[in-house]
Design a protein around this motif. Sequence first.
Motif, PDB file in Angstrom:
ATOM      1  N   ARG A 463     -31.462  42.955  15.006  1.00 23.96           N
ATOM      2  CA  ARG A 463     -30.375  42.339  15.816  1.00 23.96           C
ATOM      3  C   ARG A 463     -30.200  43.434  17.186  1.00 23.96           C
ATOM      4  O   ARG A 463     -29.980  42.854  18.178  1.00 23.96           O
ATOM      5  CB  ARG A 463     -29.054  42.378  14.972  1.00 23.96           C
ATOM      6  CG  ARG A 463     -27.713  42.028  15.794  1.00 23.96           C
ATOM      7  CD  ARG A 463     -26.618  41.895  14.816  1.00 23.96           C
ATOM      8  NE  ARG A 463     -25.211  41.563  15.420  1.00 23.96           N
ATOM      9  CZ  ARG A 463     -24.441  42.365  16.390  1.00 23.96           C
ATOM     10  NH1 ARG A 463     -24.659  43.900  16.248  1.00 23.96           N
ATOM     11  NH2 ARG A 463     -23.570  41.903  16.785  1.00 23.96           N
ATOM     12  N   ILE A 467     -30.803  41.938  20.943  1.00 27.95           N
ATOM     13  CA  ILE A 467     -29.625  42.115  22.090  1.00 27.95           C
ATOM     14  C   ILE A 467     -30.148  43.073  23.135  1.00 27.95           C
ATOM     15  O   ILE A 467     -29.937  42.809  24.459  1.00 27.95           O
ATOM     16  CB  ILE A 467     -28.429  42.427  21.475  1.00 27.95           C
ATOM     17  CG1 ILE A 467     -27.998  41.443  20.369  1.00 27.95           C
ATOM     18  CG2 ILE A 467     -27.180  42.626  22.346  1.00 27.95           C
ATOM     19  CD1 ILE A 467     -26.796  41.716  19.489  1.00 27.95           C
ATOM     20  N   TRP A 478     -23.046  45.571  26.810  1.00 32.69           N
ATOM     21  CA  TRP A 478     -23.585  44.844  25.504  1.00 32.69           C
ATOM     22  C   TRP A 478     -22.837  43.888  25.118  1.00 32.69           C
ATOM     23  O   TRP A 478     -23.564  42.884  24.454  1.00 32.69           O
ATOM     24  CB  TRP A 478     -23.371  46.190  24.337  1.00 32.69           C
ATOM     25  CG  TRP A 478     -23.951  45.952  23.011  1.00 32.69           C
ATOM     26  CD1 TRP A 478     -23.417  45.329  22.085  1.00 32.69           C
ATOM     27  CD2 TRP A 478     -25.485  46.071  22.619  1.00 32.69           C
ATOM     28  NE1 TRP A 478     -24.228  45.164  20.875  1.00 32.69           N
ATOM     29  CE2 TRP A 478     -25.388  45.748  21.298  1.00 32.69           C
ATOM     30  CE3 TRP A 478     -26.572  46.914  23.417  1.00 32.69           C
ATOM     31  CZ2 TRP A 478     -26.443  46.081  20.787  1.00 32.69           C
ATOM     32  CZ3 TRP A 478     -27.570  46.738  22.612  1.00 32.69           C
ATOM     33  CH2 TRP A 478     -27.585  46.352  21.430  1.00 32.69           C
ATOM     34  N   LYS A 481     -24.354  40.652  26.873  1.00 37.45           N
ATOM     35  CA  LYS A 481     -25.584  40.575  26.309  1.00 37.45           C
ATOM     36  C   LYS A 481     -25.548  39.841  24.905  1.00 37.45           C
ATOM     37  O   LYS A 481     -26.540  38.947  24.171  1.00 37.45           O
ATOM     38  CB  LYS A 481     -26.513  41.775  26.474  1.00 37.45           C
ATOM     39  CG  LYS A 481     -26.992  42.467  27.608  1.00 37.45           C
ATOM     40  CD  LYS A 481     -27.876  43.468  27.500  1.00 37.45           C
ATOM     41  CE  LYS A 481     -28.017  44.019  29.021  1.00 37.45           C
ATOM     42  NZ  LYS A 481     -28.957  45.228  28.995  1.00 37.45           N
ATOM     43  N   THR A 482     -24.739  40.441  23.979  1.00 41.72           N
ATOM     44  CA  THR A 482     -24.607  39.581  22.511  1.00 41.72           C
ATOM     45  C   THR A 482     -24.407  38.302  22.784  1.00 41.72           C
ATOM     46  O   THR A 482     -24.734  37.385  22.307  1.00 41.72           O
ATOM     47  CB  THR A 482     -23.435  40.672  21.932  1.00 41.72           C
ATOM     48  OG1 THR A 482     -23.975  41.914  21.854  1.00 41.72           O
ATOM     49  CG2 THR A 482     -23.480  40.018  20.508  1.00 41.72           C
ATOM     50  N   ALA A 485     -27.316  36.235  24.153  1.00 46.69           N
ATOM     51  CA  ALA A 485     -28.325  36.156  23.121  1.00 46.69           C
ATOM     52  C   ALA A 485     -27.961  35.082  21.868  1.00 46.69           C
ATOM     53  O   ALA A 485     -28.628  34.005  21.474  1.00 46.69           O
ATOM     54  CB  ALA A 485     -28.490  37.253  22.263  1.00 46.69           C
ATOM     55  N   HIS A 761     -26.169  34.561  14.203  1.00 46.35           N
ATOM     56  CA  HIS A 761     -26.736  35.939  13.794  1.00 46.35           C
ATOM     57  C   HIS A 761     -27.718  35.702  12.521  1.00 46.35           C
ATOM     58  O   HIS A 761     -28.659  36.576  12.659  1.00 46.35           O
ATOM     59  CB  HIS A 761     -25.653  36.417  13.321  1.00 46.35           C
ATOM     60  CG  HIS A 761     -24.452  37.316  14.195  1.00 46.35           C
ATOM     61  ND1 HIS A 761     -23.407  36.628  14.783  1.00 46.35           N
ATOM     62  CD2 HIS A 761     -24.999  38.600  15.016  1.00 46.35           C
ATOM     63  CE1 HIS A 761     -22.874  37.661  15.551  1.00 46.35           C
ATOM     64  NE2 HIS A 761     -23.817  38.514  15.853  1.00 46.35           N
TER      65      HIS A 761
END
Length: 891
Positions: A463, A467, A478, A481-482, A485, A761
């Motif tokens: 994970r 990312i 961050w 980007k999460t 994604a 996820h």
Amino acid sequence: MSSPRGNGMQPEDGGDEPPRQYGGPAEEDPLSEGGEDNEEDEGEGEDLFGANMAEDYQEDPALDQYDPEMLDDSTHAALTIEQRRAAEQEMEARDQGGRWRPDPSSPGLLRLTSDSEIGSPHPGAPRAKRLRTGLEQESEHMDFPDDLNDEDVPPSAYDLNNEKLGDDMRLEKRLEQKIKKCFQQFLYKFVPEGQSYPKYPEELRKMAEDHNMHLDVHFSHLQQWSAQLSLWISEHPLRMLPILNETLMTEAARKFETYRHPVLPRDENELRVAVHSFPIVEPIRELCTKHLNKLVMVHGVVTKRSGVFNEVKRLYLRCAKCGFPSGPFDVAQEKDLKPGSCVECQSKGPWRVDRQETLYRNHQKITLQESPSSVEPGKMPRSKQVILTGDQVDKVRPGDELQLTGIYRCLYDAATNARTCFPVYRTEIESVHAKRKGDVKSAEITDDQHQQILELAKCPNIRERFIASIAPSIYGMWHVKTAIALSILGGERKIAAGKHRIRGDINTLIVGDPGLAKSQFLKYIEQTAPRAVYTTGKGASAVGLTAAVTRDEHGQWCLEGGAMVLADDGICLIDEFDKMNDQDRTSLHEAMEQQTISISKAGIVASLQARCAVVAVANPTEGRYDPQRTFAQNVNLSDPILSRFDMLCVLRDESDAVQDERLADHVVCSHIRSHPEATGEARNIRPKLEQKASHVQPIDQDLLRSYIVYARQKVHPKIQDIDKEKLANFYKDIRAEAFSSGGAPMTARHIESIIRLAEAHAKIELRQHVTSRDLDNAIGVMLESFIQSQKHQVSEELRKKFRRYIAQATPLADQFALLLERLFKEKTERVRFSRQGGYEGDLSQVAVKMSDVVQQIEQNDIDLEEAHSFMRTSRFSNNYRLEGETIYRIS
């Protein structure tokens, strides 16, 4: 002694079969206009009974002698079919360089080839024409004995290096069989570089499993197998591709019952070899006469698409007077159709089309226009008409970017000639293979890539690596980007019991200060996502985003899809989202939630599909984001639009000496690596922070794209055993805070958003089920999105109140790293304000006491043993150093 020009020849086995008369009257050609008229056009020919006929029979003692040892009068056993075929192949190989060649009409006989038939035959030779009329027309309908069934043959049997292709459209039968043998052996034996087994037997099996009517063949593979064959395909595709198609059909019918003729429908009796990846890419505007009737490859965007029509492929006729059938006639644009006279009543017409027996094929026209990015400045993009046939129809839509391999052809255009009074030919491209950019379903993943993807999914920190690989040229951010994604992977679409459809795509809104690479994120998604459409809010209207009703060239009303329709099954990227008019933004309500676009204009009532995720970027109303104001006050967007976004990301341009230094280092290194003349050493330079952060290794971008395609194609996680009480309690608590604090609205849609985030996820780890860990990560992402939309004071209180959700979603190592970062930031700020003129010293001298660290660990409920374990890892030692009871940062 018989004459060498005898009219008859006895059968070889000496049976009672009557001799075949070569000089007798030929059977009337059903396709010819008239038998007797054609005989008159042939000319007088050669007189076999002239004044010199007797000289052929004069005695010559010097020549009329025979060696008894050369005469074999003994009796021999009858030859079997295999022995006879082997003898014929041996004689054919022996006589290839001479004037003798097998007569195709009689497998066991040889005839002498005249001088006019060596090389390219003269169609006007009278004797040759009589022979064709009498024999070759008959032999066209015979089943020739061939040895294509033998898969293991020596290379000399299909070597084309010493062969030459004549100028005549009809190939010599021997050369045609050799080309078929060469392509057959290619299908069975070619091994690409990097593989240990042949590629195309597996491709044939997949073609049969999916019941496809075409086989994709890479042009470079043909080059590696036979350079001569690939050259002929590129230079003479109209002559070569039908031979390859026939060979493919023969091999597929041998191996798979699916392609046997009684099983196939009447309009699907042909397979197609789709040659792709032609090495020379020609711009559409540079296609000219030198490319006519040759294989070309062009790139462009589809701007227009016609309906699907039926084109006659093989015509069957019936005489209108007696009803006798005639045909079949292969219909082609380059040759005229001459039915001739009826075989039954000798009538030359009229004819009636037998629609029951006639074969048709799908036919569609599209307009391919140059990509706007490839057009030179100051020039208008040019377009070219493309013909799609067979199973290629309805595979592309307006707006698709194509890599098209086809045949550049010219056709007679009566309309243009009527206007110009000059013989002008229009040109078009007959499609052989069309690859659509961003087509997830047609994307191919090799076995090696499949193995790499499965190995990558087994990494414990996949994970974090996934990312970190999103937009690696952009430093930090961050949370953004999460969100990107998760939007690229998406959740799962569902249909409720009442036929209510629940979307699975994840919508994201990014709001932030200028200069924080918001548009760069969108451009990265456009290049990385399998299918993405980029547009701007200022340059896009409501109909430009949804759908419009316009008039076509014939004055008829037609429906044209906008950006969200073109992005179906992909991602729609909208820049400058805040610059859109309120009326235009309102048109997105239905498209973002129901994922349909309803049209009722000009008598057209339709509903278009818009199953796409929306990633929008907006700027604050005052230019910069004010943390003392609520999210709704900073962004001029209505609550109905905000509630349709699953995640909100807020970017703030804050001053931080440590982060600014790292950002500058990152930007400088990125410029050094990206220079077009950079050396090998310069391309390997890395920022200092990246050298230290060895715990997260980014994924290669090519592998990342394959990983995304595989996850979207193969992974469909299910929700079974999740903590429903945790989700209900979280929604109850955060909804109460939303009403009291005045942040972003929290509605029932966000429950579905959390489920979609949990499924995304699970897709990151290529799991087919959702675990409690996925739910914790989804709650953490949703909570971070909600906290960022609050005022500064409220957000700090919410972090403390929902600390348990954050702790469950964040690994302990990351929690401890964030805690140290916050402590050093606060200490640096205190030192800077305590010294007049700011702090200009070395940041590595700023120290934090262990007592302060322990106090923060206890306040955040972090396990002290886990903190001690983190301090023994390389991640801690690469960034910090411990001296006694004091921690220093390593710069």
